[in-house]
Motif scaffolding. Structure first.
Motif, PDB file in Angstrom:
ATOM      1  N   MET A   1       0.814  -1.181   0.000  1.00  0.00           N
ATOM      2  CA  MET A   1       0.000   0.000   0.000  1.00  0.00           C
ATOM      3  C   MET A   1       0.865   1.255   0.000  1.00  0.00           C
ATOM      4  SD  MET A   1      -3.264   0.345   0.033  1.00  0.00           S
ATOM      5  CE  MET A   1      -4.708   1.039   0.705  1.00  0.00           C
ATOM      6  N   SER A   2       1.946   1.252   0.731  1.00  0.00           N
ATOM      7  CA  SER A   2       2.782   2.449   0.814  1.00  0.00           C
ATOM      8  C   SER A   2       3.541   2.707  -0.488  1.00  0.00           C
ATOM      9  CB  SER A   2       3.762   2.334   1.983  1.00  0.00           C
ATOM     10  OG  SER A   2       4.648   1.274   1.755  1.00  0.00           O
ATOM     11  N   THR A   3       3.820   1.658  -1.273  1.00  0.00           N
ATOM     12  CA  THR A   3       4.533   1.876  -2.522  1.00  0.00           C
ATOM     13  C   THR A   3       3.658   2.617  -3.526  1.00  0.00           C
ATOM     14  OG1 THR A   3       3.861  -0.282  -3.362  1.00  0.00           O
ATOM     15  CG2 THR A   3       5.998  -0.151  -2.247  1.00  0.00           C
ATOM     16  N   GLY A   4       2.357   2.366  -3.519  1.00  0.00           N
ATOM     17  CA  GLY A   4       1.451   3.098  -4.394  1.00  0.00           C
ATOM     18  C   GLY A   4       1.391   4.565  -4.026  1.00  0.00           C
ATOM     19  N   THR A   5       1.377   4.852  -2.736  1.00  0.00           N
ATOM     20  CA  THR A   5       1.348   6.242  -2.289  1.00  0.00           C
ATOM     21  C   THR A   5       2.656   6.937  -2.645  1.00  0.00           C
ATOM     22  OG1 THR A   5      -0.052   5.567  -0.458  1.00  0.00           O
ATOM     23  CG2 THR A   5       0.986   7.714  -0.295  1.00  0.00           C
ATOM     24  N   LYS A   6       3.765   6.224  -2.488  1.00  0.00           N
ATOM     25  CA  LYS A   6       5.058   6.811  -2.815  1.00  0.00           C
ATOM     26  C   LYS A   6       5.139   7.125  -4.309  1.00  0.00           C
ATOM     27  CE  LYS A   6       9.988   5.939  -2.486  1.00  0.00           C
ATOM     28  NZ  LYS A   6      11.009   4.972  -2.152  1.00  0.00           N
ATOM     29  N   ASN A   7       4.711   6.188  -5.141  1.00  0.00           N
ATOM     30  CA  ASN A   7       4.754   6.411  -6.580  1.00  0.00           C
ATOM     31  C   ASN A   7       3.784   7.514  -6.993  1.00  0.00           C
ATOM     32  OD1 ASN A   7       6.706   4.513  -7.056  1.00  0.00           O
ATOM     33  ND2 ASN A   7       5.262   2.872  -7.467  1.00  0.00           N
ATOM     34  N   LYS A   8       2.649   7.578  -6.335  1.00  0.00           N
ATOM     35  CA  LYS A   8       1.674   8.609  -6.670  1.00  0.00           C
ATOM     36  C   LYS A   8       2.227   9.992  -6.322  1.00  0.00           C
ATOM     37  CE  LYS A   8      -3.233   9.516  -6.231  1.00  0.00           C
ATOM     38  NZ  LYS A   8      -4.469   9.150  -5.580  1.00  0.00           N
ATOM     39  N   GLY A   9       2.878  10.112  -5.197  1.00  0.00           N
ATOM     40  CA  GLY A   9       3.500  11.381  -4.821  1.00  0.00           C
ATOM     41  C   GLY A   9       4.609  11.760  -5.777  1.00  0.00           C
ATOM     42  N   LEU A  10       5.391  10.790  -6.175  1.00  0.00           N
ATOM     43  CA  LEU A  10       6.458  11.042  -7.143  1.00  0.00           C
ATOM     44  C   LEU A  10       5.879  11.498  -8.479  1.00  0.00           C
ATOM     45  CD1 LEU A  10       9.452  10.904  -7.964  1.00  0.00           C
ATOM     46  CD2 LEU A  10       9.033   8.513  -8.594  1.00  0.00           C
ATOM     47  N   MET A  11       4.780  10.884  -8.891  1.00  0.00           N
ATOM     48  CA  MET A  11       4.157  11.273 -10.156  1.00  0.00           C
ATOM     49  C   MET A  11       3.612  12.699 -10.090  1.00  0.00           C
ATOM     50  SD  MET A  11       4.636   9.032 -12.350  1.00  0.00           S
ATOM     51  CE  MET A  11       5.804   7.784 -11.925  1.00  0.00           C
ATOM     52  N   TRP A  12       3.076  13.107  -8.927  1.00  0.00           N
ATOM     53  CA  TRP A  12       2.606  14.491  -8.784  1.00  0.00           C
ATOM     54  C   TRP A  12       3.762  15.476  -8.864  1.00  0.00           C
ATOM     55  CZ3 TRP A  12      -1.849  16.299  -9.855  1.00  0.00           C
ATOM     56  CH2 TRP A  12      -2.997  15.565  -9.620  1.00  0.00           C
TER      57      TRP A  12
END
Length: 51
Positions: A1-12
């Motif tokens: 779950m945390s990897t999706g949040t990390k990637n989403k933040g990076l994409m933003w």
């Protein structure tokens, strides 16, 4: 779950950086302005978690 949040933040972050580069290219009258558009749109779609 945390990897999706990390990637989403990076994409933003990458979306905001590419948008800033696009705006700079607009104001600087850069001849290859359209080369930045795929990055802007791809990072936006990935940040919105559409793909």
């Amino acid at each position: 779950m945390s990897t999706g949040t990390k990637n989403k933040g990076l994409m933003w972050i990458l979306f905001l950086v590419s948008t800033a580069a696009f705006l700079f290219a607009c104001f600087a009258h850069w001849p290859w302005l359209t080369l930045i558009l795929p990055f802007v749109t791809t990072f936006f779609v990935k940040a919105m978690d559409i793909i």
